[in-house]
Scaffold this motif. Sequence first.
Motif, short mmCIF file in Angstrom:
data_model
loop_
_atom_site.label_atom_id
_atom_site.label_comp_id
_atom_site.label_asym_id
_atom_site.label_seq_id
_atom_site.Cartn_x
_atom_site.Cartn_y
_atom_site.Cartn_z
N VAL A 167 0.86 -1.18 0.00
CA VAL A 167 0.00 0.00 0.00
C VAL A 167 0.90 1.23 0.00
O VAL A 167 1.83 1.33 0.80
CB VAL A 167 -0.92 0.02 1.25
CG1 VAL A 167 -1.73 1.31 1.30
CG2 VAL A 167 -1.84 -1.18 1.27
N TRP A 168 0.59 2.19 -0.88
CA TRP A 168 1.37 3.43 -0.95
C TRP A 168 0.86 4.42 0.07
O TRP A 168 -0.34 4.65 0.19
CB TRP A 168 1.32 4.00 -2.35
CG TRP A 168 2.03 3.14 -3.34
CD1 TRP A 168 1.47 2.26 -4.23
CD2 TRP A 168 3.45 3.02 -3.51
NE1 TRP A 168 2.45 1.61 -4.94
CE2 TRP A 168 3.68 2.06 -4.52
CE3 TRP A 168 4.55 3.63 -2.90
CZ2 TRP A 168 4.96 1.70 -4.93
CZ3 TRP A 168 5.83 3.28 -3.31
CH2 TRP A 168 6.02 2.33 -4.32
N MET A 173 7.10 6.14 0.16
CA MET A 173 6.80 5.33 1.33
C MET A 173 5.82 4.21 0.95
O MET A 173 4.71 4.47 0.49
CB MET A 173 6.20 6.19 2.45
CG MET A 173 7.11 7.32 2.90
SD MET A 173 8.71 6.75 3.52
CE MET A 173 8.21 5.72 4.90
N LEU A 174 6.26 2.98 1.16
CA LEU A 174 5.47 1.79 0.84
C LEU A 174 5.22 0.99 2.10
O LEU A 174 6.15 0.73 2.88
CB LEU A 174 6.23 0.93 -0.18
CG LEU A 174 5.62 -0.42 -0.55
CD1 LEU A 174 4.31 -0.24 -1.31
CD2 LEU A 174 6.61 -1.24 -1.38
N ALA A 175 3.99 0.60 2.32
CA ALA A 175 3.64 -0.23 3.47
C ALA A 175 3.53 -1.69 3.03
O ALA A 175 2.91 -1.99 2.00
CB ALA A 175 2.33 0.23 4.10
N LEU A 176 4.12 -2.58 3.80
CA LEU A 176 4.05 -4.01 3.57
C LEU A 176 3.63 -4.70 4.86
O LEU A 176 3.89 -4.21 5.96
CB LEU A 176 5.41 -4.57 3.11
CG LEU A 176 5.96 -4.06 1.77
CD1 LEU A 176 7.38 -4.56 1.56
CD2 LEU A 176 5.07 -4.48 0.63
N ASP A 177 2.97 -5.85 4.72
CA ASP A 177 2.63 -6.68 5.88
C ASP A 177 3.73 -7.72 6.05
O ASP A 177 4.01 -8.49 5.12
CB ASP A 177 1.28 -7.37 5.67
CG ASP A 177 0.15 -6.37 5.46
OD1 ASP A 177 0.23 -5.27 6.05
OD2 ASP A 177 -0.78 -6.67 4.71
N VAL A 202 8.28 1.04 4.43
CA VAL A 202 9.57 0.92 3.76
C VAL A 202 9.86 2.23 3.04
O VAL A 202 9.08 2.67 2.20
CB VAL A 202 9.55 -0.25 2.76
CG1 VAL A 202 10.91 -0.39 2.08
CG2 VAL A 202 9.17 -1.56 3.45
N ASP A 203 10.98 2.86 3.39
CA ASP A 203 11.38 4.12 2.79
C ASP A 203 12.28 3.82 1.59
O ASP A 203 13.43 3.39 1.75
CB ASP A 203 12.14 4.98 3.81
CG ASP A 203 12.37 6.41 3.32
OD1 ASP A 203 12.37 6.62 2.09
OD2 ASP A 203 12.54 7.30 4.17
N LEU A 204 11.76 4.03 0.40
CA LEU A 204 12.49 3.67 -0.82
C LEU A 204 13.61 4.64 -1.14
O LEU A 204 14.46 4.33 -1.98
CB LEU A 204 11.51 3.59 -2.00
CG LEU A 204 10.37 2.59 -1.82
CD1 LEU A 204 9.48 2.59 -3.05
CD2 LEU A 204 10.90 1.20 -1.54
N GLU A 205 13.64 5.80 -0.50
CA GLU A 205 14.74 6.74 -0.73
C GLU A 205 15.84 6.60 0.31
O GLU A 205 16.82 7.35 0.27
CB GLU A 205 14.20 8.18 -0.75
CG GLU A 205 13.35 8.48 -1.99
CD GLU A 205 13.04 9.96 -2.11
OE1 GLU A 205 13.54 10.75 -1.27
OE2 GLU A 205 12.30 10.32 -3.05
N ARG A 206 15.69 5.66 1.24
CA ARG A 206 16.71 5.42 2.25
C ARG A 206 17.09 3.94 2.25
O ARG A 206 17.13 3.30 3.29
CB ARG A 206 16.24 5.88 3.62
CG ARG A 206 15.88 7.36 3.69
CD ARG A 206 15.56 7.83 5.08
NE ARG A 206 16.74 7.75 5.97
CZ ARG A 206 16.73 8.18 7.23
NH1 ARG A 206 15.61 8.69 7.75
NH2 ARG A 206 17.81 8.09 7.97
N ASN A 207 17.30 3.42 1.03
CA ASN A 207 17.76 2.04 0.85
C ASN A 207 16.82 1.02 1.48
O ASN A 207 17.26 -0.01 1.99
CB ASN A 207 19.17 1.87 1.43
CG ASN A 207 20.19 2.75 0.74
OD1 ASN A 207 20.17 2.89 -0.49
ND2 ASN A 207 21.04 3.40 1.52
N GLY A 208 15.53 1.31 1.43
CA GLY A 208 14.55 0.35 1.94
C GLY A 208 14.52 0.26 3.45
O GLY A 208 14.20 -0.80 4.00
#
Length: 452
Positions: A226-227, A234-238, A252-258
């Motif tokens: 979920v975005w 910023m991506l949310a994962l379960d 999960v922060d995609l601009e900080r190496n996940g």
Amino acid sequence: MTACAIEGGTAGAATTADPGPEESGEPEEPVGAESAGLERAAGLEGAAWPEGAPEPEGAAGAVPAGPAAPWAGAPRAPGTFTLTADGAYGARLTAAPGAPGEQRAWYPERWTLDGPEPYAVPLPLHQPEEPDAQVVPLADGRVLIRRRVADRQMFSLLYPTGPATGELALGAVECDGMTLLPPSPDGSSVYGLSAGDHSSLLWLVAGGAFGPELVAEIPGHCSGGVWLDRAGRMLALDRQLPGGGPVKAVAVDLERNGEVTPLLQIAPSSDDRLLLAEPDSGLLLIRSDAPGHDRLGWGVLGSCLPVRFPECLRPADVAVTPFAVQPGQMLMPESCAVALRIDGAAGSWVGIWRPQGRRLHQLAAPEGWSAGAGYWSRDGVLHLPYANAATPCAVARIEAPGDDGPLPETGGTDGTDGDASGTEPSGAVTPPVVCKPVPLGQAPLHRTASPD
């Protein structure tokens, strides 16, 4: 970035190489354009309750209607209808026409939905696709396709080139399986998730510079997707940790190496999954068993107020799943209209609910609706794509019902039982309770009044 406790009352989600050839200057031929009309856009003709299906009592402002059976002869789509974040394009696998009972060839199809009238463009290649292929539309009109070939996942971009289909190969990832996540809000990036024995790999499969790129390796088994923002950062994962234990939504922060940070921590041992998020208002739709059994609830991103689990969102003998939230409601999460897919023994139909309204409106779905697909306009109109024998490509538009009518009296004495219409009990039955804001991880499962 945490979202809160639970309401009292009950305890216990192309690699961009050089763009493909420019689309032909000739207009694309819409599939079924000759049969399109304004009546098609309205799109609710023929939606009725199947014989023997229990019809709910209509709440105020609701249209008492129910599921629409699939149109006769419709092939069963192997996957889902996927929409871009802005609802401008959709994509699906569909089957070529054929005699009843005949094996049909699958091919991708792109729907254009942001014009005055929707139309579909078929994107077949020299050979049919496998039913387990997955397609995702991009904001420029191209369609990403994932194919499994032996132990590799192959990625290509498809686009119309006059009467033919162009294909731009992006590369491959060696893994047994991968799930494409919902399209990024930036319109050009698509991510895929593959699960290993002890960790999950997040791949950028479209939108990078050098083919599929590994973005992050996340300890544990991840699912969902979920975005949380409009920028696609910023991506949310379960996630379930390698040693087992509860499933918790993480950011999960995609601009900080996940970089991974906790997102939902309702109770230490509860499974807390994020189903939908609306970045403008911060409204979150959550599924959790913190109340003692699996419930659908809502909260607000970054808020210290409790996550609430409305009684009206668990009608009897059906499954309820949110699929779209009204955008543009800045600082007003309780006013956002939420569209829900309702699945019962008789089929699938549509629910509409607002947190402030506390009632679930149940509406008919158009015949041939791609169940669970749809998007909201900012002014509260729900768009549902559908296709049937009479209309190969159409969108039904439904205005969100009002919640102005009085809430029915409830028969329960403990404040938890709603009436047959699926309406949440009114808070006027008991005196209001004043609660102190509590961080998610410290929130009690029972409501208690704070001392004066």
